[in-house]
Design a protein around this motif. Structure first.
Motif, short mmCIF file in Angstrom:
data_model
loop_
_atom_site.label_atom_id
_atom_site.label_comp_id
_atom_site.label_asym_id
_atom_site.label_seq_id
_atom_site.Cartn_x
_atom_site.Cartn_y
_atom_site.Cartn_z
N ILE A 222 -14.80 -15.90 -6.43
CA ILE A 222 -13.37 -15.61 -6.31
C ILE A 222 -13.13 -14.65 -5.16
O ILE A 222 -14.01 -13.88 -4.77
N LYS A 223 -11.92 -14.68 -4.64
CA LYS A 223 -11.57 -13.79 -3.52
C LYS A 223 -11.02 -12.47 -4.03
O LYS A 223 -11.33 -11.40 -3.51
N ASP A 224 -10.14 -12.56 -5.04
CA ASP A 224 -9.52 -11.36 -5.61
C ASP A 224 -9.57 -11.43 -7.13
O ASP A 224 -9.69 -12.50 -7.71
N HIS B 276 -3.14 -7.18 -1.51
CA HIS B 276 -4.32 -6.44 -1.96
C HIS B 276 -5.09 -7.19 -3.03
O HIS B 276 -6.29 -6.98 -3.19
N GLY B 277 -4.42 -8.04 -3.79
CA GLY B 277 -5.06 -8.75 -4.89
C GLY B 277 -4.65 -8.15 -6.22
O GLY B 277 -3.47 -7.92 -6.49
N LYS C 245 -19.58 -7.67 -5.37
CA LYS C 245 -20.68 -8.47 -5.93
C LYS C 245 -20.20 -9.31 -7.10
O LYS C 245 -20.60 -10.47 -7.24
N ILE C 246 -19.35 -8.72 -7.95
CA ILE C 246 -18.79 -9.49 -9.08
C ILE C 246 -18.02 -10.69 -8.56
O ILE C 246 -18.19 -11.82 -9.04
N LYS C 247 -17.17 -10.46 -7.58
CA LYS C 247 -16.35 -11.55 -7.03
C LYS C 247 -17.21 -12.62 -6.36
O LYS C 247 -16.95 -13.82 -6.52
N ARG C 248 -18.23 -12.18 -5.64
CA ARG C 248 -19.09 -13.15 -4.96
C ARG C 248 -19.87 -13.99 -5.98
O ARG C 248 -20.02 -15.20 -5.82
N GLY D 64 0.81 -1.21 0.00
CA GLY D 64 0.00 0.00 0.00
C GLY D 64 0.85 1.26 0.00
O GLY D 64 0.58 2.22 -0.75
N ILE D 65 1.90 1.28 0.80
CA ILE D 65 2.78 2.45 0.88
C ILE D 65 3.52 2.65 -0.43
O ILE D 65 3.57 3.76 -0.98
N ALA D 66 4.10 1.55 -0.96
CA ALA D 66 4.87 1.64 -2.22
C ALA D 66 3.96 2.04 -3.38
O ALA D 66 4.29 2.92 -4.18
N GLY D 67 2.79 1.39 -3.46
CA GLY D 67 1.86 1.70 -4.55
C GLY D 67 1.32 3.11 -4.44
O GLY D 67 1.21 3.82 -5.45
N GLY D 68 0.99 3.54 -3.23
CA GLY D 68 0.49 4.89 -3.02
C GLY D 68 1.52 5.94 -3.39
O GLY D 68 1.20 6.95 -4.02
#
Length: 255
Positions: A220-222, A230-231, A213-216, A8-12
């Protein structure tokens, strides 16, 4: 958790730097994000990131990138017409294509390509930071408010952990951040800003719930594995997809 935090830090930091410098690099980065998003969702819908349905959407993304980055600006309406027309022609003349397939193709084109294209349209604008402020602000405040005060479930069939209290906290928190940022920009249309901020925060949560909703529905989880902890890209940008158009059109029509 440590891996998620580091990613998260690197991507942000990377996205913040790209947004700060803007220009061609920014357009290329968001074009890449769009293409990865097409790939991830095509894997979910078609079990193939290079299915012809995915290729049509890659072509749509390329057309919009060219429209944004060259002298062919303001050709968006033509490219949109061409995109929809091609899809209907495929539906008519390809016996293996049914309405479900075409609907999924256009869904990807709308959800990923069209929505994220608004981030490219805001390249170099001070308002692009509002997308991050609202999307990530809503998510952060909703998470901590839900943890501390959450009692009533918001939409348990889609996202069991989200609460009504968390949603309210997300809206209030992101609205305060928006007011601070607009004050920094010396814009004091407070009624407009509050209505916009609350609405955009709702869009942010809708984006998150849409992805869930798409994943459910597809079990799939990610969406992918590109961002450790994060996925996939869509797992991280699901809120941004919905907030970007809201910010763009608010700025265009109300400021």
């Amino acid at each position: 958790m440590r891996q998620r935090l580091l990613t998260g830090i690197a991507g942000g930091a990377f996205i913040a730097a790209v947004t700060y410098f803007g220009g061609t690099i920014y357009d290329f980065v968001y074009f890449g994000i769009i293409c990865i998003g097409i790939y991830e969702l095509s894997k979910v819908f078609f079990d193939n990131g290079f299915d012809y349905g995915a290729i049509v959407n890659y072509a749509f993304a390329i057309a919009l990138f060219i429209e944004k980055s060259t002298e062919y600006r303001h050709y968006f309406d033509f490219f949109l017409f061409l995109y929809i027309s091609v899809n209907f022609l495929v539906f008519v003349f390809n016996k293996k294509t049914d309405t479900k397939k075409i609907s999924e193709i256009i869904f990807i084109g709308s959800y990923v390509v069209f929505f994220m294209y608004h981030m490219m349209l805001m390249n170099g604008s001070a308002y692009v930071w509002l997308v991050y402020i609202i999307a990530f602000g809503t998510d952060t405040f909703a998470y901590f408010t839900g943890k501390l005060m959450g009692r009533r479930k918001l939409y348990p069939e889609v996202s069991p952990n989200k609460t009504v209290e968390g949603a309210i906290g997300g809206m209030i928190g992101s609205t305060i951040l928006s007011l601070i940022y607009f004050n920094f920009l010396s814009i004091n249309k407070y009624i407009y800003i509050i209505i916009f901020s609350v609405s955009a925060s709702v869009f942010s949560m809708a984006g998150d719930l849409a992805a869930s909703k798409i994943k459910r529905e597809h079990g799939i989880k990610d969406f992918g594995y590109m961002l450790p902890g994060h996925g996939g890209i869509l797992d991280r940008f699901d809120s941004v997809l919905f907030v970007a158009p809201a910010v763009y059109y608010f700025v265009q029509h109300f400021l």
